[in-house]
Design a protein around this motif. Sequence first.
Motif, PDB file in Angstrom:
ATOM      1  N   PHE A 165      47.406  31.996  22.687  1.00  0.00           N
ATOM      2  CA  PHE A 165      46.409  32.303  21.668  1.00  0.00           C
ATOM      3  C   PHE A 165      46.231  31.125  20.722  1.00  0.00           C
ATOM      4  CE2 PHE A 165      44.759  34.691  17.926  1.00  0.00           C
ATOM      5  CZ  PHE A 165      43.627  35.179  18.534  1.00  0.00           C
ATOM      6  N   GLY A 166      45.030  30.606  20.651  1.00  0.00           N
ATOM      7  CA  GLY A 166      44.695  29.487  19.800  1.00  0.00           C
ATOM      8  C   GLY A 166      44.594  28.164  20.544  1.00  0.00           C
ATOM      9  N   GLU A 167      45.067  28.113  21.796  1.00  0.00           N
ATOM     10  CA  GLU A 167      45.032  26.859  22.545  1.00  0.00           C
ATOM     11  C   GLU A 167      43.599  26.401  22.806  1.00  0.00           C
ATOM     12  OE1 GLU A 167      46.164  25.028  26.918  1.00  0.00           O
ATOM     13  OE2 GLU A 167      47.039  26.940  26.319  1.00  0.00           O
ATOM     14  N   GLN A 168      42.790  27.272  23.380  1.00  0.00           N
ATOM     15  CA  GLN A 168      41.410  26.876  23.664  1.00  0.00           C
ATOM     16  C   GLN A 168      40.615  26.705  22.384  1.00  0.00           C
ATOM     17  OE1 GLN A 168      39.348  28.301  27.093  1.00  0.00           O
ATOM     18  NE2 GLN A 168      41.167  29.443  27.713  1.00  0.00           N
ATOM     19  N   ALA A 169      40.961  27.471  21.359  1.00  0.00           N
ATOM     20  CA  ALA A 169      40.298  27.292  20.069  1.00  0.00           C
ATOM     21  C   ALA A 169      40.548  25.881  19.543  1.00  0.00           C
ATOM     22  CB  ALA A 169      40.804  28.341  19.074  1.00  0.00           C
TER      23      ALA A 169
ATOM     24  N   THR B 114      45.570  19.343  25.891  1.00  0.00           N
ATOM     25  CA  THR B 114      46.248  20.440  26.593  1.00  0.00           C
ATOM     26  C   THR B 114      47.673  20.041  26.974  1.00  0.00           C
ATOM     27  OG1 THR B 114      44.148  21.211  27.486  1.00  0.00           O
ATOM     28  CG2 THR B 114      46.124  21.967  28.601  1.00  0.00           C
ATOM     29  N   ALA B 115      47.827  18.854  27.525  1.00  0.00           N
ATOM     30  CA  ALA B 115      49.162  18.386  27.914  1.00  0.00           C
ATOM     31  C   ALA B 115      50.069  18.270  26.691  1.00  0.00           C
ATOM     32  CB  ALA B 115      49.053  17.057  28.643  1.00  0.00           C
ATOM     33  N   ALA B 116      49.522  17.780  25.574  1.00  0.00           N
ATOM     34  CA  ALA B 116      50.320  17.646  24.350  1.00  0.00           C
ATOM     35  C   ALA B 116      50.777  19.011  23.838  1.00  0.00           C
ATOM     36  CB  ALA B 116      49.522  16.906  23.287  1.00  0.00           C
ATOM     37  N   ILE B 117      49.879  19.983  23.869  1.00  0.00           N
ATOM     38  CA  ILE B 117      50.238  21.339  23.426  1.00  0.00           C
ATOM     39  C   ILE B 117      51.348  21.891  24.310  1.00  0.00           C
ATOM     40  CG2 ILE B 117      49.430  23.732  23.280  1.00  0.00           C
ATOM     41  CD1 ILE B 117      46.657  22.577  22.514  1.00  0.00           C
ATOM     42  N   HIS B 118      51.184  21.766  25.606  1.00  0.00           N
ATOM     43  CA  HIS B 118      52.182  22.310  26.538  1.00  0.00           C
ATOM     44  C   HIS B 118      53.521  21.593  26.407  1.00  0.00           C
ATOM     45  CE1 HIS B 118      49.654  24.969  29.290  1.00  0.00           C
ATOM     46  NE2 HIS B 118      48.898  24.663  28.249  1.00  0.00           N
ATOM     47  N   LEU B 119      53.498  20.277  26.255  1.00  0.00           N
ATOM     48  CA  LEU B 119      54.754  19.535  26.093  1.00  0.00           C
ATOM     49  C   LEU B 119      55.443  19.900  24.787  1.00  0.00           C
ATOM     50  CD1 LEU B 119      53.807  15.979  27.410  1.00  0.00           C
ATOM     51  CD2 LEU B 119      55.481  17.555  28.388  1.00  0.00           C
ATOM     52  N   THR B 120      54.667  20.039  23.716  1.00  0.00           N
ATOM     53  CA  THR B 120      55.234  20.374  22.415  1.00  0.00           C
ATOM     54  C   THR B 120      55.903  21.748  22.431  1.00  0.00           C
ATOM     55  OG1 THR B 120      53.542  19.052  21.319  1.00  0.00           O
ATOM     56  CG2 THR B 120      54.699  20.657  19.965  1.00  0.00           C
ATOM     57  N   LEU B 121      55.290  22.696  23.115  1.00  0.00           N
ATOM     58  CA  LEU B 121      55.813  24.061  23.138  1.00  0.00           C
ATOM     59  C   LEU B 121      56.773  24.318  24.291  1.00  0.00           C
ATOM     60  CD1 LEU B 121      52.550  25.972  22.200  1.00  0.00           C
ATOM     61  CD2 LEU B 121      54.466  25.355  20.718  1.00  0.00           C
TER      62      LEU B 121
END
Length: 161
Positions: A72-76, A116-123
């Motif tokens: 939730f919030g990723e695509q936003a 997207t890659a940064a979000i996934h790596l961070t989380l």
Amino acid sequence: MMRARSPWLRPASLVAALLLGLLPLAPALQPLRPYWLALVVAYWVIEDPDRVGLGYAFLVGLVADLAFGSLFGEQALRLVVMTFILQRFRARLRFFPLSQQALAMGGLLLNDRIVTAAIHLTLGLPTPPSSAWIAPLVGLLLWAPVFLALDALRLGHWRRR
């Protein structure tokens, strides 16, 4: 500036983009799926900036997160980053030939993959497969047909036949 003649066109185009994003694909083709929603939101940011901005992109992204079942919030966040860049360079981008606009959109879609890659790596989430980096190229190739189709619908050219 030309306004949309039909009030249903913007929401209908976004629903169509959401449905294209939900359309089942073979597992081998799944990473190649273009980010349809980004293409449609980009069109509206360029052509109707008074009505489509950061808040609009954020709300559309939240709806997409709910529809796709993603974080939730990723695509936003992804759509807001893209919209911010588009708003910054909109005045120049509008007057580029369609081929140069497509290259710019390819760059924005590549930036979207990086976000997207940064979000996934961070989380600590699994990152998309390496074949997913080809999807911006697919989006680059689809920009002209998407732009021309939405422009024809917005300006009423499809009714002249």
